[in-house]
Design a protein around this motif. Structure first.
Motif, PDB file in Angstrom:
ATOM      1  N   ASP B  19      -0.982   6.101   4.776  1.00 54.65           N
ATOM      2  CA  ASP B  19      -1.640   6.508   3.531  1.00 54.65           C
ATOM      3  C   ASP B  19      -2.737   5.487   3.249  1.00 54.65           C
ATOM      4  O   ASP B  19      -2.466   4.385   2.760  1.00 54.65           O
ATOM      5  N   THR B  20      -3.980   5.843   3.574  1.00 56.30           N
ATOM      6  CA  THR B  20      -5.069   4.867   3.468  1.00 56.30           C
ATOM      7  C   THR B  20      -5.428   4.552   2.012  1.00 56.30           C
ATOM      8  O   THR B  20      -5.993   3.494   1.738  1.00 56.30           O
ATOM      9  N   ASP B  21      -5.098   5.464   1.081  1.00 55.76           N
ATOM     10  CA  ASP B  21      -5.353   5.166  -0.340  1.00 55.76           C
ATOM     11  C   ASP B  21      -4.489   3.986  -0.791  1.00 55.76           C
ATOM     12  O   ASP B  21      -4.915   3.138  -1.580  1.00 55.76           O
ATOM     13  N   LYS B  22      -3.244   3.948  -0.279  1.00 52.40           N
ATOM     14  CA  LYS B  22      -2.378   2.800  -0.592  1.00 52.40           C
ATOM     15  C   LYS B  22      -2.821   1.577   0.202  1.00 52.40           C
ATOM     16  O   LYS B  22      -2.808   0.455  -0.296  1.00 52.40           O
ATOM     17  N   THR B  24      -5.692   0.547   1.176  1.00 51.14           N
ATOM     18  CA  THR B  24      -6.864  -0.180   0.657  1.00 51.14           C
ATOM     19  C   THR B  24      -6.478  -1.135  -0.483  1.00 51.14           C
ATOM     20  O   THR B  24      -7.190  -2.103  -0.742  1.00 51.14           O
ATOM     21  N   GLN B  25      -5.344  -0.834  -1.138  1.00 48.34           N
ATOM     22  CA  GLN B  25      -4.913  -1.687  -2.261  1.00 48.34           C
ATOM     23  C   GLN B  25      -4.269  -2.991  -1.786  1.00 48.34           C
ATOM     24  O   GLN B  25      -3.998  -3.884  -2.579  1.00 48.34           O
ATOM     25  N   ASP B  49     -13.954   1.807   3.345  1.00 49.98           N
ATOM     26  CA  ASP B  49     -12.700   1.164   2.952  1.00 49.98           C
ATOM     27  C   ASP B  49     -12.118   0.442   4.156  1.00 49.98           C
ATOM     28  O   ASP B  49     -12.159   0.965   5.282  1.00 49.98           O
TER      29      ASP B  49
END
Lengths: 262, 93
Positions: B19-22, B24-25, B49
């Protein structure tokens, strides 16, 4: 502003020129062993078809398996993003894109803005690619371009159990010897391949607004089998389904030039 | 974005999903160090990202590459999964 996209695939290299979202020309050549040369020659042919010179092209982006070998490209973009951008230009309503090429397949999901939400790629197994159809056509003694129409003549199919192209070929040979009609075998081949691609679609999340791109999108038998498997009507660009990644790269090249991309 | 790296073959589905959205965090990316086979790499995606992915040279053999690690951690688990505090990594097998 004219921009170009060059999509260097494992089997074929595609180049496309566009201006303001309007496609000016496109060309395709076998990638062969020298992909750098294939990219240069395909681009040259696209320039000739459009009646422009290299100096008229503001920006070139490359994509595909050999994207790093396009030495005249100002930038690269992954084939996932290029496929999403190119497909949404033709089919703004599409949310799932299945790109089935000669030696690979990928499925991606986008949001309403065209941003990729997820993707899956098959570059390992031939059973979900154009090579599978080529091999099966050879076993059946049918030209690749005749395989799809032949399959549409069948009213039934038999299950091909093999998960592997090599074993599937021997299964097809057994069906031929068992006197199963050729059109039934052809339909069975397409349904087996559709099963592979539909499992990839389900992995990223099935939606009804689904576009099929890539060279295999020209095969009506495969498209029909995939529609049946997914119970969905596919969006297909009949004119240039294998050029949508190149279109996406060309559009992204224009957006980068206009400062709309980082 | 959920990036599925891997393949399906006659013996099953072998995908590592990130899950690249997670991703990046996470600034530390501990999965990079945790992977005993070093098949995870850091790269900048098309949206600029910085995320991790599976090396292209490894994607078609993860069933075998991850075998030793999975035999230590058990089915559905691996060093990369345990190291990721944001639960951004999953294995399909």
């Amino acid at each position: 502003m004219i921009t170009a996209g060059v999509d260097v695939g494992n089997m074929f290299t595609k180049a496309l020129l566009q201006e303001g979202g309007r496609v000016l020309s496109y060309a395709i050549l076998a990638s062969g062993l020298d992909r750098k040369r294939a990219a240069r020659e395909t681009f040259r042919q696209a320039l000739i078809k459009a009646g422009v010179t290299e100096d008229d092209v503001c920006n070139v982006f490359s994509t595909g398996a050999g994207q790093d070998e396009v030495d005249f490209a100002a930038g690269t973009v992954t084939d996932i993003t290029a496929a999403a951008r190119g497909t949404l230009k033709i089919f703004p309503m599409a949310r799932i894109v299945a790109d089935v090429g000669a030696e690979g397949a990928k499925v991606l999901k986008t949001d309403d803005d065209g941003r990729v939400l997820g993707f899956t790629i098959n570059e390992k197994c031939a059973a979900g690619t154009g090579s599978f159809l080529e091999t099966m056509g050879r076993a059946l003694g049918v030209q690749l371009e005749e395989l799809g129409p032949l399959s549409l003549e069948a009213e039934r199919a038999v299950t091909i159990n093999a998960q592997c192209a090599v074993f599937a070929e021997s299964e097809v040979v057994s069906l031929i010897h068992a006197k199963v009609p050729r059109e039934v075998i052809a339909r069975s081949i397409h349904e087996a391949m559709a099963g592979r691609v539909s499992s990839m679609v389900r992995r990223v999340g099935l939606q009804k607004k689904l576009a099929l791109i890539g060279g295999v999108a020209r095969n009506k038998g495969f498209a029909a089998a995939l529609e049946k498997d997914l119970d969905a009507k596919l969006l297909i660009d009949d004119e240039k389904p294998e050029f949508l990644c190149a279109l996406g790269a060309a559009l992204l090249a224009a957006e980068r030039d206009a400062g709309q991309l980082p | 974005m959920i990036a599925h790296y891997g393949y399906k073959d006659g013996s099953g589905d072998f995908f590592i999903s990130i899950d690249t959205d997670k991703c990046t965090q996470c600034s530390d990316k501990p999965c990079l160090e945790a992977c005993p086979e070093k098949i995870i790499e850091l790269f900048t995606d098309d949206y600029d990202d910085e995320v991790v992915g599976i090396k292209a040279s490894e994607r078609n053999k993860i069933k075998y590459t991850c075998l030793t690690c999975k035999s230590t951690f058990g089915a559905g688990h691996a060093a990369c999964i345990e190291a990721c505090l944001l639960e951004a990594i999953e294995h399909s097998w």
